[in-house]
Design an enzyme around this catalytic site. Sequence first.
Site, PDB file in Angstrom:
ATOM      1  N   HIS A  63       0.843  -1.207   0.000  1.00 57.02           N
ATOM      2  CA  HIS A  63       0.000   0.000   0.000  1.00 57.02           C
ATOM      3  C   HIS A  63       0.876   1.255   0.000  1.00 57.02           C
ATOM      4  CE1 HIS A  63      -3.851   2.068   1.738  1.00 57.02           C
ATOM      5  NE2 HIS A  63      -3.176   2.881   0.942  1.00 57.02           N
ATOM      6  N   ARG A  67       2.698   8.531  -6.703  1.00 57.34           N
ATOM      7  CA  ARG A  67       2.420   9.850  -7.320  1.00 57.34           C
ATOM      8  C   ARG A  67       2.756   9.984  -8.796  1.00 57.34           C
ATOM      9  NH1 ARG A  67      -0.843  10.529  -3.277  1.00 57.34           N
ATOM     10  NH2 ARG A  67      -0.027  11.522  -1.413  1.00 57.34           N
ATOM     11  N   ASN A  97      -4.755   6.591  -7.193  1.00 58.62           N
ATOM     12  CA  ASN A  97      -5.219   7.991  -7.164  1.00 58.62           C
ATOM     13  C   ASN A  97      -4.126   8.920  -7.664  1.00 58.62           C
ATOM     14  OD1 ASN A  97      -3.850   7.249  -4.766  1.00 58.62           O
ATOM     15  ND2 ASN A  97      -4.724   8.962  -3.637  1.00 58.62           N
ATOM     16  N   LYS A 150      -8.955  -0.981  -6.432  1.00 56.36           N
ATOM     17  CA  LYS A 150      -9.063  -0.125  -5.244  1.00 56.36           C
ATOM     18  C   LYS A 150     -10.376   0.647  -5.313  1.00 56.36           C
ATOM     19  CE  LYS A 150      -7.784   2.251  -1.563  1.00 56.36           C
ATOM     20  NZ  LYS A 150      -6.652   3.119  -1.401  1.00 56.36           N
ATOM     21  N   ASP A 307       0.971   2.860   3.670  1.00 61.01           N
ATOM     22  CA  ASP A 307       0.170   3.925   3.059  1.00 61.01           C
ATOM     23  C   ASP A 307       1.063   5.138   2.778  1.00 61.01           C
ATOM     24  OD1 ASP A 307      -1.923   5.282   1.977  1.00 61.01           O
ATOM     25  OD2 ASP A 307      -3.085   5.492   3.823  1.00 61.01           O
TER      26      ASP A 307
HETATM   27  O1  DOR Z   1      -4.236  10.171   4.125  1.00 57.50           O
HETATM   28  C1  DOR Z   1      -4.373   9.673   3.017  1.00 57.50           C
HETATM   29  N1  DOR Z   1      -3.582  10.035   1.978  1.00 57.50           N
HETATM   30  N2  DOR Z   1      -5.345   8.754   2.823  1.00 57.50           N
HETATM   31  C2  DOR Z   1      -5.659   8.322   1.597  1.00 57.50           C
HETATM   32  O2  DOR Z   1      -6.600   7.572   1.476  1.00 57.50           O
HETATM   33  C3  DOR Z   1      -4.925   8.793   0.407  1.00 57.50           C
HETATM   34  C4  DOR Z   1      -3.594   9.302   0.763  1.00 57.50           C
HETATM   35  C5  DOR Z   1      -2.964  10.128  -0.345  1.00 57.50           C
HETATM   36  O3  DOR Z   1      -2.943   9.645  -1.470  1.00 57.50           O
HETATM   37  O4  DOR Z   1      -2.479  11.230  -0.076  1.00 57.50           O
HETATM   38 ZN    ZN Z   2      -3.650   4.831   0.750  1.00 57.12          ZN
END
Ligand code: DOR
Ligand code: ZN
Length: 450
Positions: A63, A67, A97, A150, A307
């Site tokens: 995870h 970018r 994303n 996702k 994350d």
């Molecule tokens: O805090 C977060 N940042 N949660 C997410 O779900 C996305 C992530 C991001 O891409 O910055």
């Molecule tokens: Zn995430």
Amino acid sequence: MVGDLLIKNATLVLPSQVVEGDLRVSSGSISSIARGGGLEPNIDEPVIDATGLHLLPGIIDPHVHFREPGHIENEDLESGSRAAAAGGVTSFLDMPNNSPNTTNRTTIERKISLASKKSVTHHGFFIGATKNNVLDLQSVEGMDGVCGIKVFMGSSTGDLLVHEQENLEEIFANTGGIIATHAEDEERLQQRKTEFNHRTDIASHAECRDVECAFLATKRAAALAKDHDHRLHIVHLTSGKEADWIQKNKADLITTEVCTQHLTFDQDDVERLGERLLMNPPIRYTEDRDALWRGLRNGAIDCIVTDHAPHSLEAKSAGFPDSPAGMPGVETSLPLMLTHAMNGKCSLTEVVRWMCEGPARVYGIRDKGALIDGHDGDLTLVDLENRRTITDSDTWTKVGWTPYAGMELTGWPMYTIVDGEVVHKREAGGSLRGTAVAKSGSSGRLLKFE
Ligand code: DOR
Ligand code: ZN
């Protein structure tokens, strides 16, 4: 590239044993494990004398948000993979994303092609669900390099969002593989954002995006998985309520993860460190942090992830509530967890179970995650003897900071090895950043998922 390598005199963290010994990698795969040692170098075989170091399987971080494309000023597939390598992470799974979002075959293929030229570690990618891209989701099913779908059930960074029941049903009914959900309930979130819009104190973040937000969406995702007999992975559990419920209601279909930062920080750290710790779902309370550790131990939670979501300190300095949510972490997760282990929170075997075997099992990544004959030669040799204080300037992430700045951590990877080739090195007493050894694109492969 694949390599030959003999590692001598290491402490091997095997699946059910920690023993002294030697390990050989031949043509990129583990070919021999000698408990007690005794392997002799072949002609021209590179040798590492690992006296005093522990040998672990390479970490799999399933995870991260690297970018690229879209915000390569914050991270790209090269800088992200180098940060990973510096932290003993030899495989990563990257989130969709981006800008543009990774929501169809063309954008997935573009990422795969970029990674083949830039990444120094193994890599895989999620495709993002939208309200109307089921055909796109189907078009990448079973494709090499695609680890799952996702679904952002609640809004976070970027504009990916699917929260209406009808759209969620359509996705669960018409796709295969794994659905990974960011489980926060969008309706409750929007309603509470209005109620909380007079609050500018950072503590209100966790009050607004509360446990109920997460719990509602977690239960909803689990029901969808059961109704449609669909594999589900719920990303970043943050609350005791979710972990306890999952423990009782976890069928074979459902797996979950927890972030290093949710295992480490609580409300007092958020107060102290401010926007650096702002993320979605939020860092919560001491009792949640303790419950997440319990969730790992009782099997409710399958793996530990970062994350890794780099935002610049400049963007963060906007101050709550305007700062973006997310923090970097891919290069510090292993030292952080090994520090927890050395402080008695868990064992080395558990760290390997949660950061190597767990992610490999959840995503069906073959021949990775354990020191076993025949597995890929993805390894990290860590030094558990030296505690060193990390600062922002020690990092490889392009955003140049870490939420763990000022913390004394041990377990720094002295060598990170991908397919038998050293990709990152540190010298005893040398810089904490160490040295990137691999050329971009020269090591690491596209991952396959069973
Ligand atoms: O805090 C977060 N940042 N949660 C997410 O779900 C996305 C992530 C991001 O891409 O910055
Ligand atoms: Zn995430």
